[in-house]
Scaffold this motif. Structure first.
Motif, PDB file in Angstrom:
ATOM      1  N   ASN A  78     -16.253  -5.035  17.365  1.00 45.39           N
ATOM      2  CA  ASN A  78     -15.140  -4.529  17.026  1.00 45.39           C
ATOM      3  C   ASN A  78     -14.617  -5.101  15.848  1.00 45.39           C
ATOM      4  O   ASN A  78     -13.500  -4.917  15.452  1.00 45.39           O
ATOM      5  CB  ASN A  78     -13.906  -4.940  18.256  1.00 45.39           C
ATOM      6  CG  ASN A  78     -12.673  -3.909  18.012  1.00 45.39           C
ATOM      7  OD1 ASN A  78     -13.049  -2.515  17.954  1.00 45.39           O
ATOM      8  ND2 ASN A  78     -11.716  -4.589  17.911  1.00 45.39           N
TER       9      ASN A  78
ATOM     10  N   SER B  48     -10.118   0.257  13.343  1.00 40.53           N
ATOM     11  CA  SER B  48     -10.253  -0.401  14.458  1.00 40.53           C
ATOM     12  C   SER B  48     -11.023   0.727  15.614  1.00 40.53           C
ATOM     13  O   SER B  48     -10.626   1.993  15.592  1.00 40.53           O
ATOM     14  CB  SER B  48      -9.067  -0.625  15.184  1.00 40.53           C
ATOM     15  OG  SER B  48      -8.344   0.352  15.387  1.00 40.53           O
ATOM     16  N   ARG B  49     -11.844   0.318  16.618  1.00 41.13           N
ATOM     17  CA  ARG B  49     -12.739   0.896  17.258  1.00 41.13           C
ATOM     18  C   ARG B  49     -11.672   0.996  18.811  1.00 41.13           C
ATOM     19  O   ARG B  49     -11.407   0.024  19.312  1.00 41.13           O
ATOM     20  CB  ARG B  49     -13.879   0.282  17.629  1.00 41.13           C
ATOM     21  CG  ARG B  49     -14.558   0.344  16.355  1.00 41.13           C
ATOM     22  CD  ARG B  49     -16.087  -0.144  16.546  1.00 41.13           C
ATOM     23  NE  ARG B  49     -16.742  -0.158  15.371  1.00 41.13           N
ATOM     24  CZ  ARG B  49     -18.191  -0.315  15.261  1.00 41.13           C
ATOM     25  NH1 ARG B  49     -19.050  -0.390  16.292  1.00 41.13           N
ATOM     26  NH2 ARG B  49     -18.483  -0.382  13.998  1.00 41.13           N
TER      27      ARG B  49
END
Length: 220
Positions: free
Chosen positions: A212, A41-42
């Motif tokens: 994302n 995950s960003r």
């Protein structure tokens, strides 16, 4: 300043899309590709998680060797579901990213926003960041802590945020607005790839959600 760049970007990308619309974007079908990142995950470097809790950051950059086949190398980092449908951008993208070793234009699946994205491969982070600096040169960039506000800026201004992946600072994501469009780009220092798309400003929330997810790339 940005209206000139924005117009140039639109002209270049419209030309690329015209080439891509000749039937070379095939084989996508109706397969849905939408899966949020887990370990990947960003996360914004400012401490605000896009999806998950904030983590400590370790800055790193990768120096890539000279590529025997840069186009094949950058294609490896396109999402698998669209990889075979990507087309080379030839010389057009060099007007924006002159130091890139190779660039490709890829579709997103028909359920995603936006509809296309380019990936440009560099031999070093210095070259990648050098081209990025030229694109945003002269703009009044302001840093944001919440990615949801990234594209909420006036024409001639821009916003950026640093982000991390797997506890490492991966790069920057930037949004510049011009005449109803949002120029949306992000650097990825894991692979020395800059990714770019242009979407209507009204679609910025959807493109941030797309960014994302695994659908946006680049991937390992």
């Amino acid at each position: 300043m940005f209206s000139m760049i924005g117009a140039a970007l639109r002209t270049i990308f419209i030309g690329l899309l015209d080439k891509a619309s000749t039937g070379r974007f095939v084989g996508l079908g109706g397969t849905r590709f939408w899966r949020f990142k887990a370990a990947d995950s960003r996360i914004l470097a400012g401490g605000f998680a896009v999806l998950f809790g904030a983590t400590s950051l370790i800055f790193s950059t990768a120096v890539q060797p000279a590529f025997a086949d840069p186009e094949s190398e950058v294609r490896k980092h396109a999402p698998a579901q669209v990889r075979d449908a990507c087309v080379p951008t030839e010389d057009e993208i060099k007007k924006i990213y002159p130091q890139a070793s190779a660039s490709i234009l890829c579709p997103t699946l028909d359920t995603a926003t936006p509809q296309w994205v380019t990936y440009s491969l560099y031999e070093s982070p210095e070259r990648m960041n050098g081209d990025k600096a030229k694109v945003v040169e002269g703009f009044d960039l302001s840093e944001v802590k919440e990615v949801a506000t990234l594209c909420e800026n006036e024409n001639g201004r821009g916003r950026y945020a640093s982000y991390s992946i797997e506890n490492q600072l991966a790069g920057e994501v930037i949004c510049l607005n011009s005449e109803g469009d949002a120029y949306f780009t992000w650097t990825d220092q894991r692979y020395n790839i800059t990714s770019t798309t242009i979407v209507p400003i009204g679609d910025s929330a959807a493109v941030l959600k797309w960014w994302n997810s695994d659908a946006s790339g680049p991937v390992g």
